[in-house]
Design a protein around this motif. Structure first.
Motif, PDB file in Angstrom:
ATOM      1  N   UNK A  32       0.276  -1.476  -0.242  1.00  0.00           N
ATOM      2  CA  UNK A  32       0.279   0.073   0.208  1.00  0.00           C
ATOM      3  C   UNK A  32       0.354   1.049  -0.008  1.00  0.00           C
ATOM      4  N   UNK A  33       2.311   0.869   0.563  1.00  0.00           N
ATOM      5  CA  UNK A  33       2.657   2.317   0.524  1.00  0.00           C
ATOM      6  C   UNK A  33       3.548   2.787  -0.439  1.00  0.00           C
ATOM      7  N   UNK A  34       4.122   1.929  -1.069  1.00  0.00           N
ATOM      8  CA  UNK A  34       4.186   1.785  -2.574  1.00  0.00           C
ATOM      9  C   UNK A  34       3.533   2.585  -3.598  1.00  0.00           C
ATOM     10  N   UNK A  35       2.042   1.528  -3.176  1.00  0.00           N
ATOM     11  CA  UNK A  35       0.864   2.488  -4.146  1.00  0.00           C
ATOM     12  C   UNK A  35       0.556   3.784  -4.369  1.00  0.00           C
ATOM     13  N   UNK A  36       0.761   4.497  -2.734  1.00  0.00           N
ATOM     14  CA  UNK A  36      -0.377   5.341  -2.463  1.00  0.00           C
ATOM     15  C   UNK A  36       1.641   6.677  -3.029  1.00  0.00           C
ATOM     16  N   UNK A  37       2.145   5.912  -3.601  1.00  0.00           N
ATOM     17  CA  UNK A  37       3.854   7.247  -4.099  1.00  0.00           C
ATOM     18  C   UNK A  37       3.655   6.397  -5.594  1.00  0.00           C
ATOM     19  N   UNK A  38       2.409   5.674  -6.646  1.00  0.00           N
ATOM     20  CA  UNK A  38       2.059   5.101  -7.181  1.00  0.00           C
ATOM     21  C   UNK A  38       1.880   6.500  -8.591  1.00  0.00           C
ATOM     22  N   UNK A  39       2.267   6.354  -9.498  1.00  0.00           N
ATOM     23  CA  UNK A  39       1.570   7.929 -10.612  1.00  0.00           C
ATOM     24  C   UNK A  39       0.476   7.990 -10.174  1.00  0.00           C
ATOM     25  N   UNK A  40      -0.787   7.087  -9.818  1.00  0.00           N
ATOM     26  CA  UNK A  40      -1.682   7.314 -10.568  1.00  0.00           C
ATOM     27  C   UNK A  40      -2.211   7.933  -8.422  1.00  0.00           C
ATOM     28  N   UNK A  41      -1.852   7.794  -7.747  1.00  0.00           N
ATOM     29  CA  UNK A  41      -1.878   8.487  -6.569  1.00  0.00           C
ATOM     30  C   UNK A  41      -0.974   9.630  -5.923  1.00  0.00           C
ATOM     31  N   UNK A  42       0.120   9.989  -6.646  1.00  0.00           N
ATOM     32  CA  UNK A  42       1.386  10.446  -5.574  1.00  0.00           C
ATOM     33  C   UNK A  42       0.957  11.835  -5.416  1.00  0.00           C
ATOM     34  N   UNK A  43       0.724  12.592  -6.625  1.00  0.00           N
ATOM     35  CA  UNK A  43       0.085  13.838  -6.429  1.00  0.00           C
ATOM     36  C   UNK A  43      -0.586  13.870  -4.785  1.00  0.00           C
ATOM     37  N   UNK A  44      -2.422  13.322  -4.887  1.00  0.00           N
ATOM     38  CA  UNK A  44      -2.902  13.145  -4.289  1.00  0.00           C
ATOM     39  C   UNK A  44      -2.606  13.297  -2.537  1.00  0.00           C
ATOM     40  N   UNK A  45      -1.283  12.411  -2.416  1.00  0.00           N
ATOM     41  CA  UNK A  45      -1.138  10.939  -1.333  1.00  0.00           C
ATOM     42  C   UNK A  45      -0.389  12.758  -1.093  1.00  0.00           C
ATOM     43  N   UNK A  46       0.701  13.395  -1.633  1.00  0.00           N
ATOM     44  CA  UNK A  46       1.781  14.482  -1.630  1.00  0.00           C
ATOM     45  C   UNK A  46       0.920  16.203  -0.931  1.00  0.00           C
ATOM     46  N   UNK A  47      -0.456  15.646  -1.561  1.00  0.00           N
ATOM     47  CA  UNK A  47      -1.248  17.557  -1.415  1.00  0.00           C
ATOM     48  C   UNK A  47      -2.067  16.988   0.437  1.00  0.00           C
ATOM     49  N   UNK A  48      -2.206  16.019   0.132  1.00  0.00           N
ATOM     50  CA  UNK A  48      -3.207  15.576   1.098  1.00  0.00           C
ATOM     51  C   UNK A  48      -2.087  15.982   2.436  1.00  0.00           C
ATOM     52  N   UNK A  49      -1.341  15.384   2.484  1.00  0.00           N
ATOM     53  CA  UNK A  49      -0.011  15.668   3.899  1.00  0.00           C
ATOM     54  C   UNK A  49       0.095  16.861   3.786  1.00  0.00           C
ATOM     55  N   UNK A  50       0.759  17.586   2.845  1.00  0.00           N
ATOM     56  CA  UNK A  50       0.761  19.266   2.740  1.00  0.00           C
ATOM     57  C   UNK A  50      -0.652  20.068   3.594  1.00  0.00           C
ATOM     58  N   UNK A  51      -2.063  19.686   2.737  1.00  0.00           N
ATOM     59  CA  UNK A  51      -2.788  19.659   3.681  1.00  0.00           C
ATOM     60  C   UNK A  51      -3.089  19.434   5.518  1.00  0.00           C
TER      61      UNK A  51
END
Length: 425
Positions: free
Chosen positions: A217-236
């Motif tokens: 799951x951690x690798x999938x969260x930073x895959x191209x499909x979810x990477x932008x959302x994962x980073x932006x949610x962390x920033x928010x």
């Protein structure tokens, strides 16, 4: 291999108990979150420990230092072993550490207790949000998660009431002994929660990239499909928690420094938490109608407006109203961010996504109290603390505004195109 919870009876029971159990558990989270702000003036006045304003900021940050550890561990553990076992272990940990804090004989032991408690508190939110979201109807998921997260504000409201009633007449450490309550919830959680994850939507995706990383799951969260959302949610999450922990640690003390007595300052803290409760419910209801992104952005910006208003003199009723708006804009906004994460990611990634967003975001809870402390030391006026909240509020709104639309998994169910379009707003 992840355990799943099968059987209609199990599903009905888990669905029925998920929300009330979430509120009860997060009540403990909220009580602990706001207890430092409530006892802050009494701690500064306690001469045997010789604490000053920098000490208060340091204690807030020390508590927060443990939170990323708890959030990362809990998110991964809950996607591996289900939500029940990690939650029971976490409640036990939080209870014992709060009791240690309440019995601390000196500032060093007190700080150690706060750090250890922070590890457990960091784990509670991702575990509870994931569990509530697992068993919520999709069209009511944000509302159910938001209602569960109001438990945090209820905890803050209760500790403000208790503080107003007993401080400064009672030794401030006694307020931490409420930590015995989580021990009572342990058998309730064990019996009410299923051992594993729900099985009502296991096979929801046929994307090749999901299959390739299904057990990572951690690798999938930073895959191209979810990477932008994962980073932006962390920033928010980072900026949201700067607001939450800065305000919860400093708001009563800032009001006292602005000329209000302790009882009045705690009344503003009550309004703050009341606004967070009512505002979260109202905003979540709007969000579930397809306006999740725009609701979250507006709530972030409301924090900036409220803090600007609190920085200057106004009639008492205006200060109370702005305190309530600040509660919505800080704690209420973070509740929406957590609900957004739970809505955005599928069940198999939900715990890990919450762990990552809250784990990385928790660095904001470390930074927040010390950030306000620095502003007060440099500028030496209470208004500086209020002004300091404006920038993180605006940057949090920007991060949410940049989120890409959720890429829906391929299923046989019909897609509500109009609703999906609104959710991108």
């Amino acid at each position: 291999m992840k355990p799943t919870a099968g059987g209609n009876a199990t599903s009905r029971g888990a669905g029925r108990w998920a929300l009330p159990l979430g509120v009860l558990v997060l009540f403990i989270d909220g009580y602990d979150l706001f207890v430092m702000g409530t006892v802050g003036p009494s701690l500064l006045a306690y001469k045997p420990w010789g604490a000053g304003p920098p000490t208060l900021g340091l204690l807030g940050s020390v508590t927060a230092f443990g939170m990323p550890l708890g959030a990362f561990a809990a998110g991964r553990a809950s996607d591996t072993w289900g939500r029940r076992l990690p939650l029971v272990v976490t409640l036990t940990w939080v209870s014992l550490c709060m009791i240690l804090t309440g019995l601390a004989p000196n500032l060093t032991v007190f700080g150690l207790g706060r750090f250890l408690t922070g590890i457990g508190i960091g784990a509670l939110t991702p575990l509870v949000v994931a569990h509530v979201a697992d068993w919520a109807p999709p069209h009511r998921r944000t509302l159910r998660v938001g209602l569960a997260l109001t438990g945090i504000a209820v905890g803050g409201l209760v500790v403000a009431f208790v503080g107003r009633a007993v401080l400064p007449g009672v030794q401030f450490q006694a307020l931490f002994l409420v930590g015995a309550i989580p021990l009572l919830l342990i058998p309730v959680c064990w019996n009410a929660m299923p051992a594993g994850l729900p099985d009502h939507n296991v096979a929801v995706s046929v994307h090749a990239e999901d299959v390739a990383t299904a057990d990572e799951p951690l690798r999938q969260l930073f895959s191209p499909r979810y990477r932008a959302a994962t980073i932006l949610f962390a920033v928010a999450g980072f900026f949201g928690l700067v607001l939450v922990y800065g305000a919860s640690t400093w708001l009563p003390t800032l009001m006292v420094q602005a000329g209000y007595d302790l009882r009045s300052a705690l009344e503003f803290a009550m309004a703050f938490n009341g606004g967070a409760i009512l505002g979260t419910i109202a905003a979540a209801m709007i969000a579930d109608r397809g306006y999740l992104k725009s609701s979250t952005v507006i709530c972030f910006l409301s924090a900036a407006v409220a803090m600007l208003a609190l920085s200057s003199d106004h009639a008492r009723w205006i200060i109370l109203v702005m305190s309530a708006v600040a509660g919505l804009g800080t704690l209420g906004t973070q509740n929406l961010v957590n609900g957004y994460v739970a809505h955005y990611f599928p069940t198999r990634l939900r715990g890990s996504a919450l762990g990552v967003s809250l784990g990385l975001g928790r660095f904001g809870s470390i930074f927040g109290p010390s950030y306000v402390t620095l502003l007060l030391v440099v500028f030496a006026v209470p208004a500086a603390g209020f002004y300091g909240f404006v920038l993180p509020a605006v940057l949090g709104a920007v991060a949410i505004g940049l989120l890409p639309a959720a890429r829906r998994p391929l299923t046989s169910a019909p897609v509500d195109a109009a609703r999906a379009s609104r959710e991108a707003r």
